[in-house]
Design a protein around this motif. Structure first.
Motif, PDB file in Angstrom:
ATOM      1  N   UNK A 122       0.779  -0.967  -0.050  1.00  0.00           N
ATOM      2  CA  UNK A 122      -0.015  -0.071  -0.243  1.00  0.00           C
ATOM      3  C   UNK A 122       0.806   1.311  -0.335  1.00  0.00           C
ATOM      4  N   UNK A 123       1.750   0.824   1.114  1.00  0.00           N
ATOM      5  CA  UNK A 123       2.738   2.415   0.950  1.00  0.00           C
ATOM      6  C   UNK A 123       4.005   2.761  -0.413  1.00  0.00           C
ATOM      7  N   UNK A 125       2.947   1.797  -3.669  1.00  0.00           N
ATOM      8  CA  UNK A 125       1.322   2.080  -4.167  1.00  0.00           C
ATOM      9  C   UNK A 125       1.741   4.116  -4.504  1.00  0.00           C
ATOM     10  N   UNK A 126       1.569   3.293  -2.923  1.00  0.00           N
ATOM     11  CA  UNK A 126       1.330   5.223  -2.942  1.00  0.00           C
ATOM     12  C   UNK A 126       2.725   6.571  -3.095  1.00  0.00           C
ATOM     13  N   UNK A 127       3.737   6.131  -3.323  1.00  0.00           N
ATOM     14  CA  UNK A 127       5.311   5.741  -3.500  1.00  0.00           C
ATOM     15  C   UNK A 127       5.234   5.875  -5.142  1.00  0.00           C
ATOM     16  N   UNK A 130       1.154   8.185  -6.938  1.00  0.00           N
ATOM     17  CA  UNK A 130      -0.006   9.402  -5.969  1.00  0.00           C
ATOM     18  C   UNK A 130       1.198  10.358  -5.905  1.00  0.00           C
ATOM     19  N   UNK A 131       0.992  12.024  -5.972  1.00  0.00           N
ATOM     20  CA  UNK A 131       2.006  12.521  -6.199  1.00  0.00           C
ATOM     21  C   UNK A 131       1.651  13.686  -5.332  1.00  0.00           C
ATOM     22  N   UNK A 132       1.840  14.007  -4.553  1.00  0.00           N
ATOM     23  CA  UNK A 132       1.670  14.997  -2.828  1.00  0.00           C
ATOM     24  C   UNK A 132       2.782  15.143  -2.048  1.00  0.00           C
ATOM     25  N   UNK A 133       2.021  16.373  -1.581  1.00  0.00           N
ATOM     26  CA  UNK A 133       3.202  16.671  -0.913  1.00  0.00           C
ATOM     27  C   UNK A 133       3.895  16.119   0.468  1.00  0.00           C
ATOM     28  N   UNK A 134       5.118  15.988   0.651  1.00  0.00           N
ATOM     29  CA  UNK A 134       5.891  14.788   1.790  1.00  0.00           C
ATOM     30  C   UNK A 134       6.339  13.662   1.037  1.00  0.00           C
ATOM     31  N   UNK A 138       8.846  11.251   2.711  1.00  0.00           N
ATOM     32  CA  UNK A 138       8.245   9.959   3.173  1.00  0.00           C
ATOM     33  C   UNK A 138       9.474   8.747   2.224  1.00  0.00           C
ATOM     34  N   UNK A 141      12.625   9.162   4.205  1.00  0.00           N
ATOM     35  CA  UNK A 141      12.577   8.705   5.706  1.00  0.00           C
ATOM     36  C   UNK A 141      12.400   6.672   5.488  1.00  0.00           C
ATOM     37  N   UNK A 209      -8.368   5.212  -6.085  1.00  0.00           N
ATOM     38  CA  UNK A 209      -7.436   4.419  -5.902  1.00  0.00           C
ATOM     39  C   UNK A 209      -7.066   3.236  -5.204  1.00  0.00           C
TER      40      UNK A 209
END
Lengths: 306, 315
Positions: A122-123, A125-127, A130-134, A138, A141, A209
């Protein structure tokens, strides 16, 4: 290295080349004499080393099939006595401890694998999508997380589990092993290589999503899910240091912790000790025989090392 | 299941018009990251912070709370304690004993296996299977082999003509070598597989061209294989050093740090200080020192890998 697994598996899935026979494609290479001699020489040297490498396991198997009385005398008698017996195995399997250990190892490994694969993918997939601030934060990290050696955190993890009263539960073994950061990278790299046409079509159709992740991305990711599941499973199954210190109830001991007590409690029953070692190793040998390709590729591709 | 119940909040951001797409992704993105992120914070970040904090306190397992403030006393104690330095030395000793054979033998095995092409499954079975077995099973097998007077190792020594061999794990100078041999046997499969995978990525045309030009197999290995595997060798080497610095299982299981403290390693010192002496503050100080030692190597690895990837991208 993390970058290569995705590329490699992508290439393989596309070409349909089996990774199990990695050198098959270079099969008909040499015909000249010196190359042939060299190849035969290589084979002989390698066979000698392979035989050498098999001796310890074969020795343990032979001892486990010999009676305790014979194995107590020494190496010579073990080698000469060929009245094979399953006495040690039946004693252990009837004794019961090993079943508790199997249950503990199986439960903790399966649950950890399920949580790790679900959350890491899941993490990832977001990376990947998806384009997002931060997002960069992430990502960095996660890179930092790869470098943290979990074994060295045993003392604070123990204190943390004590604080939330989870010591002596399976959760004490499961929860700290869920954040396997490398899994996020492996999934992300794999997702990066997947074609996006279906997902874009689904977006236009109005799919969210979560639906895309569940119904499009995950079904396309079976090879990497399999490889990651097995690599994680082996790692959790074999972990010694965490269960050793967070479990003290003998009923909850995993295979490695149980085996660590064997030498003390079985004393001179050397055949029983070797049989318990074989029984502890057996599930992984079976797993290897079934999932050889996934294990080898998973290990080679992720660089995951205990 | 949970999947179903989770689905509803996501769908809210799911129908972006083209212009709102960027913004619309933030909420689902964090929801996707949250489960893993929570575990990451709880079991990686928090322990690191907690370890650093307790290393400055007289924390113990017998009393709740941090205990009294200790300043740098725990560090001072560790850095002046002979056990710490001998633990560090044994950790380095183990690294020095295991890394060269693990890298060089794995390299040789992989080159030979790649050359032979037949019976790959057999070599993988012989070399790789031990790697996926639990350390506890390995320790039982090898402790048995090393059994004084009646063990297989002893019988082998006697056969070679050494009538009174020293017990491997019971002799201070030999115990670490015994642990190292066990480790090489146990973990070589990992490097073997990494090298074998790298070997497949070398284009066969290179060998064919070399063959046409009359290069002998040795020359091909020397001038094609070794240079093209240098990237893998760096990776294998650094991973191996990191793994060796974290040595705990084999020593705990086979020698428990003995005889005396002749095989006690840093992670063993950490766990003894915490779980035998109950002095978690002091143990944390030792953990922090080991942690940073490993981190230095890990950062080096990351930097080298990034540089290599950039260079590869340029080519």
């Amino acid at each position: 290295m993390t970058s290569t697994i995705a590329q490699r598996s992508r290439r393989r899935t596309r070409n349909g080349v089996s990774a199990a026979a990695p050198v098959a494609r270079v099969a008909t290479r040499r015909s000249d004499g010196s190359g042939r001699t060299f190849t035969i020489g290589s084979g002989v040297v390698l066979m000698v080393f392979a035989a050498l490498w098999l001796i310890p396991s074969l020795w343990a198997i032979k001892t486990s099939l010999t009676s305790n009385a014979t194995s107590a005398i020494g190496a010579g008698p073990i080698l000469r006595d060929w009245r094979l017996t399953f006495g040690s195995y039946s004693a252990l399997l009837r004794g019961g401890d090993i079943w508790d250990w199997y249950l503990a190892s199986a439960f903790t490994s399966v649950v950890t694998v399920a949580l790790t694969v679900l959350f890491a993918s899941m993490a990832a997939y977001a990376l990947s999508r998806l384009r997002f601030r931060g997002r960069r934060l992430v990502f960095w990290l996660m890179i930092g997380g790869i470098m943290i050696p979990p074994q060295v955190l045993i003392v604070p993890v123990f204190q943390e589990l004590e604080l939330v009263k989870l010591l002596n539960t399976y959760w004490a073994v499961i929860l700290p092993q869920v954040p396997a950061v490398i899994a996020v990278f492996v999934f992300k790299q794999f997702f990066d290589g997947l074609p996006r046409d279906f997902e874009e079509a689904a977006r236009i159709e109005g799919a969210d999503f979560w639906t895309i992740y569940r119904l499009i991305v995950m079904p396309l990711s079976k090879p990497v899910i399999a490889a990651m599941s097995i690599v994680t499973f082996v790692g959790v199954w074999n972990n010694l240091i965490l269960p050793l210190f967070v479990l003290s109830n003998p009923k909850l001991m995993t295979i490695p912790v149980g085996l660590a007590t064997v030498q003390g409690s079985y004393g001179q029953r050397l055949s029983d000790i070797q049989a318990s070692s074989i029984l502890g190793a057996l599930p992984l040998v079976i797993l290897f025989l079934i999932f050889q390709r996934q294990i080898v590729e998973g290990v080679a591709g992720t660089g995951v090392k205990g | 299941m949970t999947a179903q119940t989770l689905a509803s909040p996501w769908s809210m951001a799911a129908r972006p018009t083209a212009g709102r797409r960027r913004q619309g992704a933030a909420r689902p993105a964090w929801l996707f990251i949250a489960p893993f992120g929570i575990f990451y914070l709880l079991f990686l970040v928090w322990p690191v912070i907690y370890m650093i904090i307790t290393s400055f306190f007289n924390t113990t397992l017998v009393k709740n709370g941090f205990g009294s403030f200790a300043g740098f006393a725990n560090y001072q104690e560790m850095l002046t304690k002979p056990e710490f330095w001998s633990g560090l030395w044994h950790t380095i000793q183990f690294t020095l004993y295991t890394v060269p054979p693990l890298v060089i033998l794995a390299f040789i095995f992989a080159i030979l296996a790649n050359r032979v092409q037949h019976g790959q499954w057999f070599f993988r079975l012989a070399f790789f299977v031990p790697f996926i077995l639990p350390s506890a099973a390995i320790a039982l097998i090898w402790s048995f082999i090393y059994t004084p007077t009646s063990g297989l190792w002893n019988a082998f020594q006697t056969w070679l003509g050494n009538s009174n061999p020293s017990p491997v794990l019971g002799t201070p100078n030999l115990a670490m070598i015994g642990v190292a041999i066990t480790t090489v046997w146990w973990t070589i499969g990992f490097n073997f597989v990494l090298y074998l995978a790298a070997l497949q990525d070398i284009p066969r045309e290179l060998y064919e061209a070399a063959s046409v030009d009359g290069a002998t197999p040795w020359q091909q290995i020397r001038f094609i294989t070794i240079p093209l595997l240098s990237r893998t060798t760096t990776l294998v080497l650094l991973l191996q050093i990191i793994a060796s610095l974290k040595i705990f299982d084999q020593v705990y299981l086979m020698t428990a740090g003995g005889p005396g403290i002749s095989t006690q390693v840093l992670l063993g010192l950490v766990t003894n200080t915490a779980f035998t002496d109950y002095r978690t503050g002091a143990a944390s100080a030792a953990s922090v020192l080991l942690f940073f030692l490993i981190l230095i190597i890990a950062v080096t690895r990351q930097v080298i890998e990034t540089i290599q990837q950039r260079r590869a991208a340029l080519i």
